[in-house]
Write an enzyme that holds these catalytic residues in place. Structure first.
Site, short mmCIF file in Angstrom:
data_model
loop_
_atom_site.label_atom_id
_atom_site.label_comp_id
_atom_site.label_asym_id
_atom_site.label_seq_id
_atom_site.Cartn_x
_atom_site.Cartn_y
_atom_site.Cartn_z
N ARG A 52 5.12 19.98 66.44
CA ARG A 52 5.97 21.14 66.71
C ARG A 52 6.88 21.30 65.50
NH1 ARG A 52 9.96 18.59 65.61
NH2 ARG A 52 11.21 20.34 66.33
N GLY A 53 7.71 22.36 65.52
CA GLY A 53 8.50 22.67 64.33
C GLY A 53 7.72 23.68 63.51
N ALA A 54 8.44 24.71 63.06
CA ALA A 54 7.76 25.87 62.45
C ALA A 54 6.83 25.50 61.29
CB ALA A 54 8.81 26.89 62.03
N ARG A 89 1.34 29.50 69.80
CA ARG A 89 2.80 29.61 69.99
C ARG A 89 3.28 30.88 69.30
NH1 ARG A 89 6.47 24.53 69.34
NH2 ARG A 89 7.69 25.74 70.83
N GLN A 203 14.62 17.71 71.91
CA GLN A 203 14.15 17.36 70.56
C GLN A 203 15.24 16.66 69.74
OE1 GLN A 203 13.58 20.32 72.04
NE2 GLN A 203 11.74 21.33 71.27
N ASP A 244 12.86 29.25 63.26
CA ASP A 244 11.44 29.52 63.49
C ASP A 244 11.03 30.86 62.91
OD1 ASP A 244 12.44 27.61 65.67
OD2 ASP A 244 10.26 27.36 65.63
N ASN A 254 15.90 30.56 66.55
CA ASN A 254 15.80 29.09 66.52
C ASN A 254 15.89 28.58 67.95
OD1 ASN A 254 15.54 26.70 64.87
ND2 ASN A 254 17.63 26.19 65.45
N LYS A 255 15.81 27.29 68.10
CA LYS A 255 15.77 26.67 69.43
C LYS A 255 16.89 27.18 70.32
CE LYS A 255 13.23 24.54 70.54
NZ LYS A 255 12.07 25.14 71.24
O1 MRU Z 1 9.88 24.22 70.04
P1 MRU Z 1 9.96 23.50 68.74
O2 MRU Z 1 10.38 22.08 68.85
O3 MRU Z 1 8.72 23.69 67.90
O4 MRU Z 1 11.12 24.28 67.99
C1 MRU Z 1 11.56 23.92 66.74
C2 MRU Z 1 12.89 24.45 66.47
O5 MRU Z 1 13.34 25.43 67.02
C3 MRU Z 1 13.69 23.73 65.48
O6 MRU Z 1 15.02 23.79 65.84
C4 MRU Z 1 13.63 24.21 64.11
O7 MRU Z 1 14.82 24.63 63.60
C5 MRU Z 1 12.59 25.13 63.72
S1 MRU Z 1 11.46 24.18 62.90
C6 MRU Z 1 12.14 24.15 61.34
#
Ligand code: MRU
Length: 362
Positions: A52-54, A89, A203, A244, A254-255
């Site tokens: 996971r993570g962009a 995703r 996370q 993201d 973002n998250k």
């Molecule tokens: O759902 P995830 O764990 O894939 O989300 C990731 C995020 O939102 C992270 O906070 C992050 O900033 C993006 S990945 C660089």
């Protein structure tokens, strides 16, 4: 970065062209590597968040295409596989970016050349990610240095607050928001990180705390709800997150929970930075609240919490009355006006339509 002292990337290849991923669903308690042999393995790994993570999902998708080309390198296969991986995703734009790179590299080649070209392009994307994130770290470290120098000498370490995980586990190596932290720490700056747990998937607690611990960076886990309180007490020098997707006008997806932290930071004059590779900028959209698709995930992630029990086994527990309805938006959008600056591999820029323009590819 290191796990138990040994250098690793989140996605690793070998000379025989095998590819394996670190299964993040089992961290921090178990370090398990999984070999991917088909594009469906890559698709599943992204969907169930083993990766996971962009940036990392973009790289994993690229390897998925490379694996698919070994079995069937036809136009139909390339098209079908890219469409399926794209659907795993919706929010992180790096997934589309990685797949577009693969299509551009392979589209004009005869099918007999595609398997080799796909592998080499995926490896290149992964290597580039490492260099990009190292540069983000360098630019962020300079910024940290300036803020640290402004602090009274007696007032302790640079206190950095982060959210979710945009460290090396969200990329191939280094990470985005944590890359400056690692570089500052390695250069001898006293730095301490407030790690937000990041409900519902935690996370922060599971992944950010794991990687900071492995690298020996001082950190403290906090509940998400403590963030504003700590800022109000002057215990946070800066906030830094990844993203993201960033729109052409600087709105940041973002998250979930990032927006609340940015609001609290604004109210308390704490600078709020977003660290991203330029590939996270979606130049096709401008209004983040209107245009960024927000992933809706299972309500079970809200009603249950996974963890390790007293006999060392991983299990999930229900934290509310059975059948409680729950809603699980995985991301939120922070308007550009709340972001102090965007830290990229090329430069630190004003998070606005004008500021971003210098980063726009020709
Ligand atoms: O759902 P995830 O764990 O894939 O989300 C990731 C995020 O939102 C992270 O906070 C992050 O900033 C993006 S990945 C660089």
């Amino acid at each position: 970065m290191k796990i138990h002292g040994n250098p690793h990337r989140t996605i690793e290849t070998d000379a025989a062209e095998n590819v394996r991923i670190l299964d993040q669903t089992l961290l921090p308690h178990d370090v398990v590597w999984r070999t991917m042999t088909t594009w469906q393995d890559a698709s599943k790994a992204i969907s169930i968040m083993q990766v996971r993570g962009a940036p990392l999902i973009g790289v994993t998708a690229a390897f998925g295409v490379a694996l698919a080309m070994r079995d069937d390198a036809s136009d139909t296969s390339l098209d079908t596989v890219c469409k399926s991986l794209f659907a795993t995703r919706p929010t992180a734009v790096n997934l589309r970016w990685g797949l577009d790179r693969m299509k551009a590299a392979l589209g004009s080649l005869p099918s007999r050349e595609r398997a080799a070209a796909a592998w080499s392009e995926a490896v290149q994307i992964a290597d580039e990610d490492v260099r990009t994130n190292e540069s983000i770290g360098r630019n962020g470290h300079e910024l940290f240095q300036r803020i640290f120098e402004q602090k009274a000498a007696s007032s302790g370490p640079l206190n950095v607050m982060t959210h979710c995980n945009a460290g090396w586990l969200a990329a191939v190596d280094w990470g985005m928001s944590l890359s400056p932290v690692y570089q500052a720490h390695d250069a001898g700056m006293p730095v301490h990180v407030w790690v937000s747990e990041t409900r519902p998937r935690n996370q922060g607690a599971a992944l950010t705390a794991f990687e900071l611990n492995q690298h020996g960076v001082p950190h403290t886990l906090i509940s998400d709800n403590a963030a504003g309180h700590l800022m109000q007490r002057g215990l946070v020098d800066l906030c830094i997150t990844g993203a993201d997707r960033v729109t052409a006008s600087g709105d940041v997806a973002n998250k979930i929970g990032t927006y609340l932290k940015a609001l609290a930071a604004k109210a308390n004059n704490v600078p709020f930075y977003v660290a991203v590779p330029v590939s996270t900028i979606d130049w096709t959209i401008s209004d983040g609240v209107r245009d960024i698709p927000i992933e809706q995930r299972s309500s079970r992630e809200v009603t249950h919490i996974p963890g390790r029990n007293s006999v060392g086994a991983q299990e999930e527990v229900l934290i509310c009355p059975e059948n409680t309805p729950a809603r699980n938006d995985a991301f939120d959008v922070t308007p550009a006006a709340l972001v102090s600056a965007l830290i990229t591999e090329h430069a630190v820029v004003d998070c606005s339509a004008e500021g971003l323009l210098v980063l726009k590819p020709a």
